[in-house]
Scaffold this active site. Structure first.
Site, PDB file in Angstrom:
ATOM      1  N   GLY A   1       0.763  -1.083  -0.088  1.00  0.00           N
ATOM      2  CA  GLY A   1       0.062   0.025   0.027  1.00  0.00           C
ATOM      3  C   GLY A   1       0.921   1.368   0.023  1.00  0.00           C
ATOM      4  O   GLY A   1       0.313   2.448   0.108  1.00  0.00           O
ATOM      5  N   GLY A   2       2.174   0.941  -0.442  1.00  0.00           N
ATOM      6  CA  GLY A   2       2.912   2.103  -0.504  1.00  0.00           C
ATOM      7  C   GLY A   2       3.107   3.060   0.982  1.00  0.00           C
ATOM      8  O   GLY A   2       3.505   4.176   0.670  1.00  0.00           O
TER       9      GLY A   2
ATOM     10  N   SER B   1       5.340  -5.659  -1.838  1.00  0.00           N
ATOM     11  CA  SER B   1       5.355  -4.305  -2.158  1.00  0.00           C
ATOM     12  C   SER B   1       6.029  -3.541  -0.965  1.00  0.00           C
ATOM     13  O   SER B   1       7.053  -3.730  -0.553  1.00  0.00           O
ATOM     14  CB  SER B   1       4.057  -3.727  -2.619  1.00  0.00           C
ATOM     15  OG  SER B   1       4.279  -2.298  -3.333  1.00  0.00           O
ATOM     16  N   ALA B   2       5.336  -2.397  -0.372  1.00  0.00           N
ATOM     17  CA  ALA B   2       5.907  -1.603   0.507  1.00  0.00           C
ATOM     18  C   ALA B   2       5.998  -2.606   1.719  1.00  0.00           C
ATOM     19  O   ALA B   2       7.083  -2.319   2.569  1.00  0.00           O
ATOM     20  CB  ALA B   2       4.792  -0.553   0.981  1.00  0.00           C
TER      21      ALA B   2
ATOM     22  N   ASP C   1       6.436  -5.734 -13.969  1.00  0.00           N
ATOM     23  CA  ASP C   1       6.278  -4.765 -12.826  1.00  0.00           C
ATOM     24  C   ASP C   1       7.451  -3.537 -13.041  1.00  0.00           C
ATOM     25  O   ASP C   1       8.551  -3.938 -13.307  1.00  0.00           O
ATOM     26  CB  ASP C   1       6.833  -5.698 -11.574  1.00  0.00           C
ATOM     27  CG  ASP C   1       6.723  -4.657 -10.327  1.00  0.00           C
ATOM     28  OD1 ASP C   1       6.417  -3.490 -10.250  1.00  0.00           O
ATOM     29  OD2 ASP C   1       7.236  -5.181  -9.178  1.00  0.00           O
TER      30      ASP C   1
ATOM     31  N   HIS D   1       2.280  -5.148 -11.009  1.00  0.00           N
ATOM     32  CA  HIS D   1       2.640  -4.913  -9.795  1.00  0.00           C
ATOM     33  C   HIS D   1       1.395  -5.066  -8.997  1.00  0.00           C
ATOM     34  O   HIS D   1       0.393  -4.769  -9.149  1.00  0.00           O
ATOM     35  CB  HIS D   1       3.167  -3.491  -9.582  1.00  0.00           C
ATOM     36  CG  HIS D   1       3.713  -3.313  -8.172  1.00  0.00           C
ATOM     37  ND1 HIS D   1       4.792  -3.740  -7.681  1.00  0.00           N
ATOM     38  CD2 HIS D   1       3.169  -2.697  -6.874  1.00  0.00           C
ATOM     39  CE1 HIS D   1       5.319  -3.194  -6.503  1.00  0.00           C
ATOM     40  NE2 HIS D   1       4.025  -2.835  -5.753  1.00  0.00           N
TER      41      HIS D   1
END
Length: 361
Positions: free
Chosen positions: A118-119, A196-197, A301, A331
């Site tokens: 979720g960045g 991701s994050a 990605d 991604h």
């Protein structure tokens, strides 16, 4: 079933052979001159770019975040519940247990500590996409999964998420009140995992823990990094090539870092760029602890070149690393496509079960 060390060798060789070939393909593709479509212009306001509503008092409203409650329904293949870690923050964890583990209390299971994506700014351990992912992962891996709720930026910029992650590890290790953790976890087979994050958090929290020689660092067997979220001042070829990819726009990528990094630092900061000097020095500690690392990504990605660079860095520093790069995808593909998630679970299960001195059903 017991997997001998030879299994690890065969698995590593087969993964390396496939991954090496695909990596060469990715590198050749990334160095081929191509005419790129013009990058979509970014909004100068990062809040507007990311559809965040900022009120004068500092409150931030995020887009809809669909959530799912935990369930102890005995008819489900995986049970889940929430436990508080730190009321003052507040942070908590959602624990997933394969239901059949209740019938085999003498068997200890691997523990996967999961950090959601979720960045650093969006979503939650209760978000439906991550609840479903962890629910299925616990069943497929036959493992206990602990999904950690950490504080979000920009209200809590990095390193807040790393601090919450490390605190969660100590909480898990010392928790003697929860029956699931006490009765079903093999604390010699613990993995930090994130997408991701969350992959960035697993990596940076792992580096922090590795530097302190205590029971927490000793219980970790390895890291599982799924499309880890890293960056740097200079663009990679995959970022340029896929700048307009709808799953991770280059503009959004830039704004996520602008709102999550400490104010005043650039994107060659150690939280963002794993190739900087401090991180490289700390990799040696991971090597000394003999942790294993699995890095997965795909050529669709925009961050794939970052993942390739991270693998090369680990290999150069003698870290036990296994790579799994695939063609196509995008991604966050494992969060949107159930079949891709199942494929990923197969890779993770083979990775865990093939490590030395490990048994798994």
């Amino acid at each position: 079933m017991v997997f001998p060390k030879s299994t690890m060798a065969l698995f590593s060789l087969s993964v390396f052979t496939f991954s090496f070939s695909l990596t060469i393909f990715l590198l050749l593709n990334s160095t081929t001159p191509q005419t790129q479509p013009p990058t979509k212009p970014c909004n100068d306001d990062p809040y507007k770019q990311l559809n965040l509503i900022l009120y004068p008092n500092g409150t931030i409203i995020r887009p809809n975040n669909f959530k799912t409650l935990p369930s102890l329904d005995p008819t489900l293949p995986t049970l889940s519940k929430d436990l508080i870690i730190n009321k003052s923050k507040p942070t908590w964890a959602r624990i997933y247990l394969p239901r059949k583990a209740l019938d085999h209390t003498s068997i200890k299971l691997p523990l996967v500590i999961f950090f959601h994506g979720g960045g650093f700014i969006f979503l939650s351990a209760a978000s439906t996409i991550f609840h479903d992912f962890c629910f299925k992962m616990a069943k497929k891996l036959v493992a206990v999964v602990v999904s950690v709720e950490y504080r979000l930026a920009p209200e809590h910029r990095l390193p807040a998420a790393y601090e919450d992650a490390v605190e969660a590890l100590h909480w898990i290790k010392t928790n003697q009140s929860d029956e699931w953790l006490k009765n079903h976890v093999d604390y010699s087979n613990v993995f930090l995992m994130g997408s991701s994050a969350g992959g960035n958090i697993a990596y940076n929290a792992g580096l922090r823990v590795a530097m302190v020689e205590d029971e927490v660092s000793k219980m970790i067997k390895g890291l599982i990094l799924i499309q880890p979220f890293f960056s740097g001042i200079h663009r990679t070829r995959s970022e340029i090539k896929l700048a307009n990819d709808s799953h991770l726009l280059l503009c959004n990528n830039d704004m996520l870092w602008e709102l999550s990094l400490p104010i005043g630092v650039d994107r060659d900061h150690e939280y963002c760029n794993p190739t900087v000097r401090d991180n490289v020095l700390r990799l040696k500690r991971i090597r000394e602890l003999e942790w294993w690392v699995l890095v997965t990504d795909c050529d669709g990605d925009p961050l794939v070149d970052r993942s390739i660079g991270l693998v090369r860095l680990m290999e150069k520093n003698g870290v036990n690393v296994v790579r799994d790069f695939t063609e196509g995808g995008y991604h966050g593909v494992q969060d949107s496509e159930p079949l891709k998630a199942i494929e990923l679970f197969g890779v993770i299960k083979k990775f865990i079960s093939s490590l030395p001195n490990h048994t798994i059903e």
